[in-house]
Structures are given as C-alpha cells and as structure tokens.
Design an enzyme around this catalytic site. Structure first.
Site, PDB file in Angstrom:
ATOM      1  N   ASP A 142      37.664  54.073  49.510  1.00 45.09           N
ATOM      2  CA  ASP A 142      38.315  53.211  50.563  1.00 45.09           C
ATOM      3  C   ASP A 142      36.931  52.557  51.162  1.00 45.09           C
ATOM      4  O   ASP A 142      36.298  52.960  51.487  1.00 45.09           O
ATOM      5  CB  ASP A 142      39.170  53.944  51.560  1.00 45.09           C
ATOM      6  CG  ASP A 142      40.457  52.811  52.028  1.00 45.09           C
ATOM      7  OD1 ASP A 142      41.346  53.137  51.578  1.00 45.09           O
ATOM      8  OD2 ASP A 142      39.971  52.164  52.894  1.00 45.09           O
TER       9      ASP A 142
ATOM     10  N   THR B 207      44.616  59.759  58.167  1.00 44.43           N
ATOM     11  CA  THR B 207      44.970  60.100  56.799  1.00 44.43           C
ATOM     12  C   THR B 207      44.113  61.046  56.188  1.00 44.43           C
ATOM     13  O   THR B 207      44.419  62.098  55.442  1.00 44.43           O
ATOM     14  CB  THR B 207      45.352  58.948  55.902  1.00 44.43           C
ATOM     15  OG1 THR B 207      46.307  58.138  56.404  1.00 44.43           O
ATOM     16  CG2 THR B 207      45.622  59.337  54.441  1.00 44.43           C
TER      17      THR B 207
ATOM     18  N   GLN C  79      45.317  51.647  44.025  1.00 46.60           N
ATOM     19  CA  GLN C  79      46.124  51.088  45.185  1.00 46.60           C
ATOM     20  C   GLN C  79      45.358  49.910  46.014  1.00 46.60           C
ATOM     21  O   GLN C  79      45.662  49.407  46.773  1.00 46.60           O
ATOM     22  CB  GLN C  79      46.539  52.330  46.018  1.00 46.60           C
ATOM     23  CG  GLN C  79      47.310  53.347  45.416  1.00 46.60           C
ATOM     24  CD  GLN C  79      48.710  52.961  44.836  1.00 46.60           C
ATOM     25  OE1 GLN C  79      49.398  52.382  45.621  1.00 46.60           O
ATOM     26  NE2 GLN C  79      48.999  53.184  43.565  1.00 46.60           N
TER      27      GLN C  79
ATOM     28  N   ALA D  18      43.725  46.965  47.628  1.00 48.80           N
ATOM     29  CA  ALA D  18      44.080  45.776  47.807  1.00 48.80           C
ATOM     30  C   ALA D  18      43.825  45.289  48.994  1.00 48.80           C
ATOM     31  O   ALA D  18      43.923  45.683  50.101  1.00 48.80           O
ATOM     32  CB  ALA D  18      45.466  45.523  47.211  1.00 48.80           C
TER      33      ALA D  18
ATOM     34  N   SER E 169      53.450  44.630  42.890  1.00 52.63           N
ATOM     35  CA  SER E 169      54.419  44.117  43.993  1.00 52.63           C
ATOM     36  C   SER E 169      55.604  43.115  43.532  1.00 52.63           C
ATOM     37  O   SER E 169      55.642  42.469  42.783  1.00 52.63           O
ATOM     38  CB  SER E 169      53.639  43.324  45.244  1.00 52.63           C
ATOM     39  OG  SER E 169      54.334  42.709  46.161  1.00 52.63           O
TER      40      SER E 169
ATOM     41  N   TYR F 206      48.780  36.100  47.563  1.00 47.59           N
ATOM     42  CA  TYR F 206      48.921  37.516  47.191  1.00 47.59           C
ATOM     43  C   TYR F 206      49.806  37.768  46.001  1.00 47.59           C
ATOM     44  O   TYR F 206      49.358  38.668  45.015  1.00 47.59           O
ATOM     45  CB  TYR F 206      49.544  38.197  48.271  1.00 47.59           C
ATOM     46  CG  TYR F 206      49.945  39.744  48.300  1.00 47.59           C
ATOM     47  CD1 TYR F 206      48.918  40.517  48.386  1.00 47.59           C
ATOM     48  CD2 TYR F 206      51.101  40.172  48.251  1.00 47.59           C
ATOM     49  CE1 TYR F 206      49.299  41.798  48.194  1.00 47.59           C
ATOM     50  CE2 TYR F 206      51.706  41.535  47.847  1.00 47.59           C
ATOM     51  CZ  TYR F 206      50.403  42.263  47.963  1.00 47.59           C
ATOM     52  OH  TYR F 206      50.696  43.761  47.727  1.00 47.59           O
TER      53      TYR F 206
ATOM     54  N   ILE G  69      62.722  39.007  65.668  1.00 48.26           N
ATOM     55  CA  ILE G  69      62.965  38.512  64.176  1.00 48.26           C
ATOM     56  C   ILE G  69      62.441  37.186  64.049  1.00 48.26           C
ATOM     57  O   ILE G  69      62.784  36.386  64.875  1.00 48.26           O
ATOM     58  CB  ILE G  69      64.539  38.545  63.730  1.00 48.26           C
ATOM     59  CG1 ILE G  69      65.254  40.048  63.793  1.00 48.26           C
ATOM     60  CG2 ILE G  69      64.630  37.586  62.543  1.00 48.26           C
ATOM     61  CD1 ILE G  69      66.644  39.929  63.587  1.00 48.26           C
TER      62      ILE G  69
ATOM     63  N   ARG H 267      65.851  42.410  52.321  1.00 51.45           N
ATOM     64  CA  ARG H 267      64.776  43.093  51.720  1.00 51.45           C
ATOM     65  C   ARG H 267      65.331  44.587  51.191  1.00 51.45           C
ATOM     66  O   ARG H 267      66.401  45.287  51.581  1.00 51.45           O
ATOM     67  CB  ARG H 267      63.566  43.528  52.894  1.00 51.45           C
ATOM     68  CG  ARG H 267      62.965  42.242  53.379  1.00 51.45           C
ATOM     69  CD  ARG H 267      62.256  42.056  52.309  1.00 51.45           C
ATOM     70  NE  ARG H 267      61.289  40.741  53.065  1.00 51.45           N
ATOM     71  CZ  ARG H 267      61.538  39.641  52.892  1.00 51.45           C
ATOM     72  NH1 ARG H 267      62.929  39.136  52.264  1.00 51.45           N
ATOM     73  NH2 ARG H 267      61.032  38.428  53.612  1.00 51.45           N
TER      74      ARG H 267
END
Length: 328
Positions: A31, A45, A86, A88, A130, A154, A210, A218
């Site tokens: 990372d 983490t 993973q 990105a 994705s 993206y 919102i 979603r």
C-alpha cells in the site's frame, strides 16, 4: 498459501488481508497510503492485521510501495502464489478532476502487476473491478453481458483493467478473474461514502445531506460478502478469464437510505438537498446469478440489515473512527 494483497491497507483490501491471515495464509500487503482519505484508518487496519496474524500464527509482511513502481511489483509478485489486486485510485469525482492520475494508477499499475504475474507464473490474479463499468443502464438488474458504457474516467480505467486481464489470460494463459463490486460498505469503510456520511452527521445531530433529488438507487454490498467471494476464488478455477458481479441483489434509493439512518439515529432531523455530483451513476443493481451458479456466491445481508450492523459498529468504534471520518 502465499497471498499478495495490493491496496491491502485500504477498506476492502484490509478486510481481505485480515480474513486471509485468520485462515492462516502467508500474507503480504502492498500500500502507498494514497491520501484520498484519512491515513489513520489505514494505520488502524494494519494494527488489526498484526493482531490477527499473531493470533493465527500467520506470517505477515507490510510493504509501503506503489503498483506504479515496476521493480517493487516484480519483487513481491515473485513471492506470491495468488495476487489479489485491490490497489486503485478510487473515487468517481476524483477521476473527473484528475483523469491522468487515475489512469496512471489503475491502468499502468495493473499492467505492471499482470506482467509480473505472467513472469512469476502465479496461480491466479483476482482483480477488483466496479459496477462503474456499466454506466447508463439499458436494463436492470445489470447482468455481466450488459453494455459497458462508463460515464467517468474511473469507470473507463476499471473497464480497461478487465480487458487487460482478459488479454493476459488469452495470450499468456495467466488465470485472472475480475470482480465487479457494487458500492461496498461496512466496518472501516471510506468516510466519503453516503452511508458513513449519513451516520456521522446524524450521530452528531447534523442534517444528512443528499446530492440530487434522492431518487438515485444503489446496490450496496456488505464487505463480508466481497471477502467470501475472494476466499472462494483462492482455490476455484471455475471463473478464470471471466467477470463476475458481486452485489447484494438488492437496491435502495438514496432518499430511503438517508431516512433509514436518520430514523434510527436522529428522527427529528430534516434532510438537506444539494446539487447532484458530476458523473455519479443514476442507478445500480446487480444480478448475481452468474456468481451464484459458478462459485456459490450468495449475499448474506439485505441492505437494511447491513446498514444496521454498520451503525452498531460505528457507535462501538466511534472514539477512534469518528475523528478520522470527520477530518476527511
């Protein structure tokens, strides 16, 4: 098994590495601490990884590095049996602001990884794609053969990753699988996501915001389901060369999501509406029939159940997590 998790200090990668360590695998995490959100969440983490590795007596190694660094990638991929990719540059809106950066990381970085995996003859590369690859819906729920017309840089980079993976499978016999994630959420999630924003604001007595009219829908996927799919693919070759949707097979409007969180935490608050954000998808909804048939994938939670669990986790971890959320 020796597993390399790129982006393994991030939200999804962090949960994957944690699970692999708990299963006793030898795990290397790469990372670069991309400052897209608070670094403290990633540091937390990594501390979880060390604790789990010690409990499971599993070998764990963290390398601070970048998938754009060819030498680093070649060196660590050479020691792996399976690569779980993973890493990105996340964020639809971030990609609109800086398309060159998202292309450098998501496309060039992935090519570096695939090249290294080809040379090292790794057993499998599992890549995070994705739902952004679909773009405008022709029909819902999305099946894997739905047209791919991404509406953000993206999404374009994720679709390019998929094509690169397919080519490496067809040309070089490198086993690859691409998993199309549908808005993943859960403990330690990115603070700039709708669910974490709504929860953070409501627990602090602030009106949830919102962007748009709230009628966007979603398909939110609980992170444990993503972990289960990846764990299965460590051993299964049933979908080598394929793409799979990984979603909840459920969906919810942003309006209803905000109301669900608000009603549970702060019923007196009014919802605020602001202008819609650029390049956001109008609707997402996954068909997971293919993943169910080929790898036995089955979502474990409805969205309402998962959001309830996240709220409980947030409240239990508020002391360390909330300052980082609100700083991002």
């Amino acid at each position: 098994m020796r597993i390399l998790v790129t982006g393994g200090a991030g939200f999804i990668g962090g949960h994957l590495a944690e699970s692999f360590l708990a299963d006793g695998h030898e795990v290397t995490v790469l990372d670069n601490f991309e400052p897209f959100y608070a670094e403290g969440i990633k540091r937390h983490t990594l501390s979880v990884h060390r604790e789990v590795a010690e409990e499971a007596d599993a070998e764990y190694r963290f390398i601070e590095g970048d998938v754009r660094d060819v030498e680093t990638v070649q060196k660590i991929v050479a020691d792996a049996d399976v690569v779980v990719h993973q890493a990105a540059q996340a964020g639809v809106r971030e990609s609109v602001k800086n398309p060159r950066k998202v292309t450098d990381i998501n496309v060039d970085g992935t090519v570096n990884l695939l090249e290294a995996a080809k040379e090292a003859n790794v057993k499998r590369v599992i890549l995070a794609s994705s739902s952004s690859v679909y773009g405008k819906p022709h029909s819902l729920p999305y099946e894997e053969d739905h047209p791919t017309e991404p509406v953000s840089p993206y999404g374009v980079t994720k679709l390019t990753q998929e094509h690169m993976a397919r080519v490496y499978t067809e040309l070089h016999g490198l086993p690859t699988v691409c998993l199309r994630y549908f808005t993943v959420y859960g403990p330690r999630m990115r603070p700039n996501m709708a669910i974490s924003n709504f929860v953070s604001r409501c627990v602090n007595g602030e009106q949830p915001v919102i962007y748009g009219d709230g009628q966007q829908t979603r398909d939110f996927t609980y992170v444990d389901d993503v972990v289960d799919a990846n764990r299965t693919l460590l051993e299964s070759d049933a979908v080598d060369g394929e793409v799979l949707n990984i979603g909840s097979s459920d969906n919810i409007s942003i309006q209803m999501l905000a109301e669900t969180v608000r009603d549970q935490l702060a019923p007196g608050l009014e919802i605020v509406y602001e202008s819609a954000r650029e390049a956001d998808a109008e609707h997402t909804h996954a068909s997971v029939q293919k993943a169910g048939e080929l790898i036995g994938y089955e979502p474990s939670r409805t969205i309402a159940e998962g959001v309830g669990e996240f709220i409980e986790w947030y409240q239990a971890n508020r002391e360390w997590y909330e300052p980082l959320v609100r700083a991002s």
